[in-house]
Design an enzyme around this catalytic site. Structure first.
Site, PDB file in Angstrom:
ATOM      1  N   TYR A   1      -1.218   0.040  10.070  1.00  0.00           N
ATOM      2  CA  TYR A   1      -1.390  -0.656   8.794  1.00  0.00           C
ATOM      3  C   TYR A   1      -0.181  -0.426   7.881  1.00  0.00           C
ATOM      4  O   TYR A   1       0.380  -1.366   7.320  1.00  0.00           O
ATOM      5  CB  TYR A   1      -2.661  -0.131   8.119  1.00  0.00           C
ATOM      6  CG  TYR A   1      -2.939  -0.675   6.740  1.00  0.00           C
ATOM      7  CD1 TYR A   1      -3.549  -1.904   6.576  1.00  0.00           C
ATOM      8  CD2 TYR A   1      -2.618   0.065   5.597  1.00  0.00           C
ATOM      9  CE1 TYR A   1      -3.826  -2.393   5.305  1.00  0.00           C
ATOM     10  CE2 TYR A   1      -2.886  -0.422   4.334  1.00  0.00           C
ATOM     11  CZ  TYR A   1      -3.491  -1.653   4.193  1.00  0.00           C
ATOM     12  OH  TYR A   1      -3.756  -2.135   2.932  1.00  0.00           O
TER      13      TYR A   1
ATOM     14  N   LYS B   1       2.431  -3.272   6.544  1.00  0.00           N
ATOM     15  CA  LYS B   1       2.685  -3.500   5.112  1.00  0.00           C
ATOM     16  C   LYS B   1       4.170  -3.297   4.799  1.00  0.00           C
ATOM     17  O   LYS B   1       4.761  -4.044   4.017  1.00  0.00           O
ATOM     18  CB  LYS B   1       1.817  -2.574   4.258  1.00  0.00           C
ATOM     19  CG  LYS B   1       0.338  -2.953   4.245  1.00  0.00           C
ATOM     20  CD  LYS B   1       0.111  -4.295   3.537  1.00  0.00           C
ATOM     21  CE  LYS B   1      -1.357  -4.669   3.420  1.00  0.00           C
ATOM     22  NZ  LYS B   1      -1.544  -6.028   2.852  1.00  0.00           N
TER      23      LYS B   1
ATOM     24  N   SER C   1       0.827  -1.201   0.000  1.00  0.00           N
ATOM     25  CA  SER C   1       0.000   0.000   0.000  1.00  0.00           C
ATOM     26  C   SER C   1       0.860   1.249   0.000  1.00  0.00           C
ATOM     27  O   SER C   1       1.967   1.257   0.552  1.00  0.00           O
ATOM     28  CB  SER C   1      -0.860  -0.013   1.264  1.00  0.00           C
ATOM     29  OG  SER C   1      -1.398   1.252   1.529  1.00  0.00           O
TER      30      SER C   1
END
Lengths: 330, 330
Positions: free
Chosen positions: A152, A156, A128
């Site tokens: 997050y 990632k 991402s």
């Protein structure tokens, strides 16, 4: 060619499975078997006569990962993840699914190889643009520092590092695909901080009001769900030699302001649609979006043949084609 | 001020403990208690009358990390690590000590806080310039991409991401110190790929032959063990406000070629010493070193007040002062 997709019940996972089944091939090789896994049962795509297994399970556990690796799929698309907002709310769950899930998958593949003979699948990891964090230069180059501002993004970014190291050691043949914002997401409005990027197009196209919580000059880079699937499939087709050691790639996209998104909507659906966008400034949402990356140069991805839409009008047209049956609702 | 040092039996750990004990303070606050842990018993430093506990244990385990967190040290220096060569040879051990060890420590601190009331220690993490991987620009900026080419580098880079996320969430007050090459290491020659950077100075100063496996034009950035300790202590003294969200910092150092190292040796110990350096080109060693970072601009660290030596002559003089009793052996 046996293909495994984790997170196969998700928006991108379903479209990826559907396209692979429809084309009967992946990365230039005929499809022979398709395995789909998710915590809710993934739908079975049409158009493929070979075996399709739709598994309902938590693939982030070491035990399930070992079962999946024992199936020895040739290509693994690892899409299973907890989204940004949930990873921020539930710290433990985010690390368990996004970090441990990735590590368990990599270890399962390595152990399968050690136990039952050489096995080095292609592993396509959905990363991402959330691995980046403000402040940003005017355009984020392929060599820009990774400093996520969300859990997050951290998870990632760690997944990328693991993927690169396991690939360098020869345990997998990895590629990491850093998605930009993927719009226009079909379905209902959701509570995600970036949901309005889809909402301000999707709802007005359906004759419904949409709230816009940020200013018109907010810049972001977008690609369609169709392009997202294309990124994953193109990634799966690239060789180690083409990729070199830096296997995690920022994808191209359409970099526009919210105001430009709205003008694209006006060109396609007229003033009536645009009038359905209601400004509802929300400082909390604006602050979150402020930490997100704006513009990528994505030189490496472009030179490796990844493609996205050319402008936001095209992203809207793809939505109309893929999600609205090819025409505007009345 | 209770200070905990993991990896306290290591070269840097011992010097850090010795300096904190000698000064009776850390980060500007009087020392009240010192806890040292390592897999071999850390030596007890002189000069501090308060309680010193020297523990022999594997602090990378979750159970030991929980015990250490329950002691509630105000500052934790997390130096425990498997070095680069060993992490490359023993994949599992490298991930267990360097990645799980860091994560277990962070989790232990978070859980201690959850169980027994707010506890947010300063956590100083020894990272490494090995988080970077070739190809490099002429000088590596603070915003350069993290693409390690060793498992050690990947594990340190992941440690940095975890530290930043746990800090952002308020579980610890972290700072990551990316060491350049630390020379001149005292003691015997070792098998590490970069051991010659110390060896070509250390051995000739003692009248012994040293092998040089790479070309004279190899460039590298160095600082002394004394500077390494200084980096850690200065890191411990910086506030969250001073650090901002990007808490992992490349340290300054002396950027020289191997040839310039040798000329510094000549200035300090004469031709007789330099003649003890024997060229023994080794392609394997040269190839490893080729992937290592060369030159840092380290602007942020310098602006935050971190300092290293000004030239390689000074690094040699520090070695003579700190390791050879202040004068050249005959």
């Amino acid at each position: 060619m046996h293909v495994l997709i984790s997170g196969a019940a998700g928006m991108i996972g379903q479209r990826l499975a559907a396209r692979i089944a429809r084309e009967g091939a992946c990365a230039g090789t005929p499809l022979t078997r398709l395995t789909l896994t998710d915590v809710v049962t993934p739908p079975r795509p049409a158009g493929f006569d070979g075996p399709i297994e739709a598994r309902t399970e938590d693939s982030s556990s070491a035990a399930v990962a070992a079962e999946l690796a024992a199936l020895r799929p040739d290509i693994v698309f690892h899409l299973a993840a907890i989204i940004s907002g949930e990873a921020e709310r539930d710290f433990d769950k985010g690390y368990r699914i996004n970090l441990d899930g990735m590590r368990n998958l990599l270890e399962a593949i390595r152990q399968e190889s050690a136990k039952n003979g050489p096995y080095v699948p292609k592993l396509v990891f959905s990363s991402s643009s959330g691995i980046f964090g403000a402040p940003f230069p005017p355009a984020i180059s392929d060599e820009f520092h990774v400093t996520p501002l969300t859990s997050y993004g951290a998870q990632k970014a760690i997944g990328e590092l693991l993927l690169a190291d396991y690939s360098r050691r020869g345990f997998v043949d990895g590629v990491g695909i850093r998605f930009p914002s993927i719009v226009i997401r079909p379905g209902k409005p959701n509570a995600s901080a970036g949901g309005f990027f889809s909402g301000i197009i999707r709802e007005p196209l359906q004759g419904q009001e949409a709230l816009l919580p940020v200013a018109d000059d907010v810049i972001f880079t977008h690609a369609s769900p169709r392009s997202a699937v294309g990124f994953l499939l193109h990634g799966a087709s690239l060789s180690r030699e083409q990729l070199g050691p830096r296997i995690n790639l920022s994808m191209p996209g359409v970099c526009v302001t919210v105001g430009e998104q709205i003008e694209a909507l006006r060109r396609i659906a007229g003033d009536r649609a645009v009038k359905l966008i209601r400004r509802a400034p929300d400082k909390a949402a604006a602050d979150i979006v402020k930490g997100w990356p704006t513009r990528f140069d994505a030189k490496r991805a472009l030179s490796l043949g990844f493609t996205a839409e050319q402008d936001f009008d095209e992203i809207i047209r793809v939505h109309i084609e893929d999600d609205l049956g090819g025409r505007l609702p009345n």
